[in-house]
Design an enzyme around this catalytic site. Sequence first.
Site, PDB file in Angstrom:
ATOM      1  N   HIS B 326      29.897-119.691 -26.429  1.00 61.90           N
ATOM      2  CA  HIS B 326      30.695-120.681 -26.063  1.00 61.90           C
ATOM      3  C   HIS B 326      32.112-120.713 -26.751  1.00 61.90           C
ATOM      4  O   HIS B 326      32.452-121.749 -27.424  1.00 61.90           O
ATOM      5  CB  HIS B 326      29.995-122.183 -26.458  1.00 61.90           C
ATOM      6  N   ILE B 327      32.814-119.634 -26.451  1.00 63.99           N
ATOM      7  CA  ILE B 327      34.147-119.688 -27.147  1.00 63.99           C
ATOM      8  C   ILE B 327      35.365-119.435 -26.293  1.00 63.99           C
ATOM      9  O   ILE B 327      36.359-119.145 -26.536  1.00 63.99           O
ATOM     10  CB  ILE B 327      34.321-118.340 -27.850  1.00 63.99           C
TER      11      ILE B 327
END
Lengths: 351, 361
Positions: B326-327
Amino acid sequence: MWCSRTALGRLQRIAPCTVTGHHRAMSALPKVYVTRRIPPDGLDILRKSGQVQFELWDSDDPVPRVELLNKVKGCDGILCVLTEKIDAQLLDVAGPNLKVLSTMSVGYDHLSLEELKKRGIRVGYTPEVLTDAVAELTVALLLATSRRLIEATHEAKTGGWGTWRTMWLCGHELANSTVGILGLGRIGVAIAERLKPFKVKKFIYTDVEPRTELANMINAEYVSLDELAKQSDFLAICCALTPETHGICNWNLFSKMKKNAIFINTSRGGVVNQEDLYEALSTGLIAGAGLDVTTPEPLPTHHPLYTLKNCVILPHIASASYTTRNAMSALAANNLLAGLRGEAMPKELKL
Amino acid sequence: MWCSRTALGRLQRIAPCTVTGHHRAMSALPKVYVTRRIPPDGLDILRKSGQVQFELWDSDDPVPRVELLNKVKGCDGILCVLTEKIDAQLLDVAGPNLKVLSTMSVGYDHLSLEELKKSLLIWACIFCRGIRVGYTPEVLTDAVAELTVALLLATSRRLIEATHEAKTGGWGTWRTMWLCGHELANSTVGILGLGRIGVAIAERLKPFKVKKFIYTDVEPRTELANMINAEYVSLDELAKQSDFLAICCALTPETHGICNWNLFSKMKKNAIFINTSRGGVVNQEDLYEALSTGLIAGAGLDVTTPEPLPTHHPLYTLKNCVILPHIASASYTTRNAMSALAANNLLAGLRGEAMPKELKL
């Protein structure tokens, strides 16, 4: 040896190779050696042409030098890949029949152009057909480096991923950046075209001289090598490997670059001084590097560059797409056949 | 408790928190709770504004629920991140002073919008919760679109496999078909949920010589579609025609689990599936089946269920599945911009003014 049935039988028992061509017309058809099991499209073209008899090193791995030197004797044409050194030794052994050398690559640093020119041998290569795949992979490599994808996938897989954090694994965005290109050719332009919609602020380039027509396609400014180093947030190396460009990416260059800079090389390993690059990366002189080409290839697994989190190393896959490798194969075959017919090649290298 | 020195002293000994605001003017200044150590730009804005007194969970890790419920009592404003569930329980505990909820994210599936909106009948008085909500769209569009394209390319060109082979001795001499991938040139790219982010992704993919863009949504998005010359199709057609399928929709009851066997079984064998929206949109068991049986060629995920995805999850075992933690918005400039926007949304809301980016409830 090519004209007798006994010899033909003997040849067919030597693995791995394939001999084609009708026995009766054999002395008429040009003889060709293909140094690798090239993708299907190219082999189909050679077989169906009825214009050559060819032997094939029917393997995914390179032909040993001894075997290669043996097989090229008396050939009219050779279709090779970039692992074969086409030098004076090989050309002498091949003999005076050799008219055409077709390489399934755009790079030609494995060919002794002087020696080929001297002997009046025509050379085919595969520019343009791989530009899209190479530009795509270069952008992929740049983004994987700048957005830290290898670190990130590793963290996810090995338990380093906790709950969402505000600054974890932050990377460097292309938006509002300056992108520099060292060596502006077809590939450099294609890379810039793909980077533009990421809101790059400015494109700059250097080369042996201005490349105005190409530069205008991407609105790039011509600068010195020093300025390229100083201004680039992202620096892509796109030049050919020549005596002039050998080791041009060295401490002199890295030391002038920005601390946040990302360095990408998909040209040839010889353009980079790898010891200097290691120093620059490990001391934080630049932020990260992505390499698709190294010295040597393969790069041995104990090489220090593999230990750096901010260095992404790919095993020379820039043109590795199904469509492109088949297109390169087909083009190399067509270059070879055209050359043997004495006609214009689709893509001939000017010597 | 906010107005006495003793209480202030007590608060300051509770770690990790920071309390700001002058003692004399304390009862006048709105009280705010910030649920995470947000990037510097946002905190600077709050401090320098002189308009709020705020407490901060001064950590990179989420505030525990018990602490959160304790700290929001009596607050006028809350600045949160996506790990905090802003639901009826929390809003009840916070009490009637709460006017503004500012989230440092563009997604709002962690907010109970119904609860934030509704009216309460309390004793003889009618209280409209009427809490205004700020969020951070647009400021992260570039970073998210960039990461989505990065993930797509890493998946289609097999970068994770390739770096692994190089590092572990799988790299021999150059071979003609080794590690070949699927090119964008001449392909059809499909987008499920055409919003700002979907358009930004398409704009970045165009120069790779994509032949056609198609999309589906609850209804046609003509203005956005025209920006990228995309054709509106049904979900079925999206599955059938896409060589690359990017999921860009919000997570809602309607989109929950929409990427399931029904979708995957209609897709092409060479298709690459990319999700940077929310994990809940994908049925992960069905995705595992599709990938492991070669029903589709590969998948790249930046969001999963749950997050983090536990290391023993079978998706990690697949060479053709790339998982990022989740970047998508994780760039220095963007996270600071989100922080600043969240702070400015909060301050504007507390002043009763228009927010830079308000979520319409």
